[in-house]
Scaffold this active site. Structure first.
Site, PDB file in Angstrom:
ATOM      1  N   ASN A 226      45.365  -5.903 -28.940  1.00 47.80           N
ATOM      2  CA  ASN A 226      46.632  -5.287 -28.526  1.00 47.80           C
ATOM      3  C   ASN A 226      47.732  -6.037 -29.284  1.00 47.80           C
ATOM      4  OD1 ASN A 226      48.879  -4.263 -27.304  1.00 47.80           O
ATOM      5  ND2 ASN A 226      48.505  -5.205 -25.298  1.00 47.80           N
TER       6      ASN A 226
ATOM      7  N   LYS B 159      50.781  -5.321 -29.425  1.00 47.40           N
ATOM      8  CA  LYS B 159      52.094  -5.209 -28.761  1.00 47.40           C
ATOM      9  C   LYS B 159      53.144  -4.819 -29.805  1.00 47.40           C
ATOM     10  CE  LYS B 159      50.396  -8.268 -25.239  1.00 47.40           C
ATOM     11  NZ  LYS B 159      50.652  -9.173 -24.146  1.00 47.40           N
TER      12      LYS B 159
ATOM     13  N   HIS C 136      49.791  -0.761 -19.048  1.00 43.99           N
ATOM     14  CA  HIS C 136      49.849  -2.197 -19.324  1.00 43.99           C
ATOM     15  C   HIS C 136      50.943  -2.829 -18.458  1.00 43.99           C
ATOM     16  CE1 HIS C 136      50.460  -6.010 -21.328  1.00 43.99           C
ATOM     17  NE2 HIS C 136      49.250  -5.861 -21.841  1.00 43.99           N
TER      18      HIS C 136
ATOM     19  N   GLU D  12      53.139  -4.927 -19.025  1.00 51.41           N
ATOM     20  CA  GLU D  12      54.477  -5.015 -19.640  1.00 51.41           C
ATOM     21  C   GLU D  12      55.203  -3.677 -19.520  1.00 51.41           C
ATOM     22  OE1 GLU D  12      53.163  -6.664 -23.350  1.00 51.41           O
ATOM     23  OE2 GLU D  12      52.666  -8.516 -22.303  1.00 51.41           O
TER      24      GLU D  12
ATOM     25  N   GLU E 114      43.527  -7.052 -16.079  1.00 45.72           N
ATOM     26  CA  GLU E 114      44.415  -8.054 -16.668  1.00 45.72           C
ATOM     27  C   GLU E 114      45.304  -8.680 -15.595  1.00 45.72           C
ATOM     28  OE1 GLU E 114      45.051  -7.506 -21.106  1.00 45.72           O
ATOM     29  OE2 GLU E 114      46.467  -6.161 -20.152  1.00 45.72           O
TER      30      GLU E 114
ATOM     31  N   GLY F 135      49.502 -13.856 -21.720  1.00 47.42           N
ATOM     32  CA  GLY F 135      50.440 -14.584 -22.575  1.00 47.42           C
ATOM     33  C   GLY F 135      50.777 -15.985 -22.092  1.00 47.42           C
TER      34      GLY F 135
ATOM     35  N   SER G 296      45.023 -14.051 -21.988  1.00 45.58           N
ATOM     36  CA  SER G 296      44.791 -15.314 -22.694  1.00 45.58           C
ATOM     37  C   SER G 296      43.349 -15.513 -23.173  1.00 45.58           C
ATOM     38  CB  SER G 296      45.240 -16.507 -21.837  1.00 45.58           C
ATOM     39  OG  SER G 296      46.623 -16.418 -21.584  1.00 45.58           O
TER      40      SER G 296
HETATM   41  P1  PGA Z   1      47.308 -12.119 -24.139  1.00 43.95           P
HETATM   42  O1  PGA Z   1      47.685 -10.580 -23.842  1.00 43.95           O
HETATM   43  O2  PGA Z   1      45.961 -12.117 -24.777  1.00 43.95           O
HETATM   44  O3  PGA Z   1      48.399 -12.599 -25.076  1.00 43.95           O
HETATM   45  O4  PGA Z   1      47.327 -12.830 -22.841  1.00 43.95           O
HETATM   46  C1  PGA Z   1      46.736  -9.687 -23.315  1.00 43.95           C
HETATM   47  C2  PGA Z   1      47.386  -8.363 -23.051  1.00 43.95           C
HETATM   48  O5  PGA Z   1      48.555  -8.320 -22.666  1.00 43.95           O
HETATM   49  O6  PGA Z   1      46.753  -7.313 -23.243  1.00 43.95           O
END
Ligand code: PGA
Length: 261
Positions: free
Chosen positions: A17, A19, A101, A103, A173, A179, A219
């Site tokens: 991903n 982003k 997601h 976000e 998630e 993150g 992460s």
């Molecule tokens: P991350 O993000 O691996 O940076 O924690 C995962 C995601 O948001 O899909």
């Protein structure tokens, strides 16, 4: 190698991903670097990229690598300035789409009801939805995780048939792990994926509960991938930060393939 391991290897989805990262030029450079690193992989590597890079990625990746978007609108066309419809993504070369997601939920106020409309539209296009669900830190602390996941799943998957479930993937998630550099422990992931399957079994049936791929995200890195890939009930990863560098993404892919599960 036993059959269970072989089956897992075939089924293990490693999904990037990006982003809001990478211009078309940067995407091209990334693909050039990644291609030889994943050439021998048996399990699929999927890449979710910004809208603008979908076409270039589709052209440059072999057909065996699904390219996806990170969002879409629920309508098929119309006066929705700035939005993108599923059929447009499909035509640009997308095979799948991330929906729900955290976000999107957090910064763009997407509700489970809205995500449900997108899921139904994506299936109609067809684009494979990769539905993201997960609890916040306080919800985990106050033992509300199962309740939260149940609400997300029942609402986001309302009206989805058993047959359509064959084209859908789920990513668990936990928001507190995204993150932050603090991935959930294998024990917690095992337990939560089992809870998700129990919810799916109540909503659909045992077969769907077992066959729907459930990925873990939050992460995932070269240091956490091996143990998490070997965890019961984990069918893949959704990788954010560590997917931005082709070397680290390829390393995660390799580690998950060689997991001792
Ligand atoms: P991350 O993000 O691996 O940076 O924690 C995962 C995601 O948001 O899909």
């Amino acid at each position: 190698m036993d059959t269970a391991k072989k089956e897992k290897e075939k089924r293990f989805f490693v999904v990037a991903n990006w982003k809001m990262n990478k211009t078309i030029r940067e995407a091209e450079k990334y693909i050039e670097e990644l291609k030889p690193l994943i050439a021998d992989r048996k399990a699929p590597v999927w890449i979710a990229v910004p809208y603008t890079a979908i076409h270039a990625c589709r052209e440059m990746f072999p057909a065996s690598i699904p390219v996806g978007a990170q969002n879409m609108n629920d309508a098929s066309s119309g006066a929705f300035t700035g939005e993108v419809a599923g059929i447009m993504l499909k035509e640009a070369g997308a095979d799948f789409v991330l929906l729900g997601h955290s976000e999107r939920r957090q910064y763009f106020h997407e509700t489970d009801e809205f995500i449900n409309k997108k899921v139904l539209r994506a299936l109609e296009v067809p684009l494979k939805p990769l539905l993201c669900i997960g609890e916040g830190f306080d919800e985990r602390e106050t033992k509300k995780t199962k309740e939260v996941l149940e609400k997300q799943l029942t609402t986001c998957l309302k009206g989805v048939s058993k047959d359509e479930m064959k084209n859908l993937l789920i990513a668990y998630e936990p928001i507190w792990a995204i993150g932050t550099g603090k991935a959930a422990t294998p024990e917690l992931v095992k337990e939560t994926h089992a809870d998700i399957r129990a919810i799916l079994e109540t909503m659909f049936d045992k077969e769907i509960a077992q066959k729907t791929p459930i990925l873990y995200g939050g992460s995932v890195s070269a240091s956490t991938a091996g143990a998490l890939a070997a965890t019961e009930g984990v069918d893949g990863f959704l990788v954010g930060t560590a997917s931005l560098d082709p070397q680290s993404f390829a390393k995660i892919a390799a580690l998950s393939e060689n997991s001792p599960a």
